[in-house]
Design a protein around this motif. Sequence first.
Motif: not given
Length: 392
Positions: A374-392
């Motif tokens: 994210y840069d000053d109002g603009k989303i720069l990444v594509q859908p699907g770039s997020g990942r599921q977190v991992r747990y300890r």
Amino acid sequence: PVLDATGLLVLPGMIDSHVHFRDPGGTHKEDFLSGTQAALAGGVTTVLDMPNTNPPTDSREHLEEKLAQIAPKAVVDYGLYFGATDTNIEEAADLADRVAAMKLYMGSSTGSLLVTEFPPIYQHFSTFPHQKALVVHAEDEQSLKYFGAQGSKIHNQARPPLSAQIALSRALAIAEKTGRVLHIAHTTTERELELIYEARQKGVRVTCEVTPLHLFLTEEAQQRLGNYGKVNPPLRSSRDREALWRHFDIIDTIGTDHAPHTREEKDQPYEKAPSGMTGVQTMLPLLLNAASEGRLTVEAIVQRCVVNPIRIFALANKGALEIGKDADIVLVNPQEEYEITNESILSKCGWTPFAGTRIKGKVKQVFVRGELSYDDGKILVQPGSGRQVRYR
Ligand code: DOR
Ligand code: ZN
Ligand code: ZN
């Protein structure tokens, strides 16, 4: 890309441990793309999503379906809650290491998840792994009905009826008896904080959350906002709100309870209008503004929006700018002043209860796992770039 960070503050990515992104089943209100884009714009790089979707996240099958459906949409990292029902006690325990926490609704809200009888509550408390987070929505069923039947007049009274504390007292007593950890969602009154404080003195391993809604709005805002200010638990008196600030040291996490509903849904008669407001995009700016007014420190924000959520929800790869952890980084300009507008809200429903509020503190750039997203109002990444977190 070369960034100029002159005058900016470097913060770890915020973790909003309480969002309702409506995917699946309510995607006209929000889906995992619009919800995570709103998060990104608000400096939130990890979200933990509640289970009151449709179908609810209350079985292995529903959990798998939801994960498959949201993975191609997310632009920030995410974990899911598992929803307790009267009958899914064993299944919840079996799936504990795949979710951030279990959510148990002792009072009803949007969706159908609700567990009010003693036996299933007790069984969930004792069977769900004791070190794993169990989050309760501790509103009393009776008082909810009472509020609902009477409308805004009654729930705007300075104090809720005593029965509103019954759910919390029950949850604390059962946590004491079973020796398990417990996290109380959206505490809103001085009395709740007192009960939690007393329980801790007795050794109950209880932590608690407040929302920016209850830190920054009161029943006065409810009058002004009408149905748009309707939320469970309701906005409280300024006296209760000041108590949240006065006892800020008792509060472990700030989560937004981001609960979008469309204008069409909110514009129905009071009784029919659903409860909830957006929040994931405005949390960090509002907290920075409060810091600029001297209400809290930036360290206190990071403690409640990063450090404590990582501990309570046992997030493996997240840290507060720590060596060896994901490079989730937010650059903010603590001096920049602007007005919050509905137009700036990326949530699908396109409104915020804070529209028109002038604040100081703006999110400029956001990195998720090292990538400028994210840069000053603009989303720069594509859908699907997020990942599921991992747990300890
Ligand atoms: O006002 C609320 N809305 N409170 C909740 O607990 C649920 C949420 C929603 O999902 O709409
Ligand atoms: Zn809740
Ligand atoms: Zn909620």
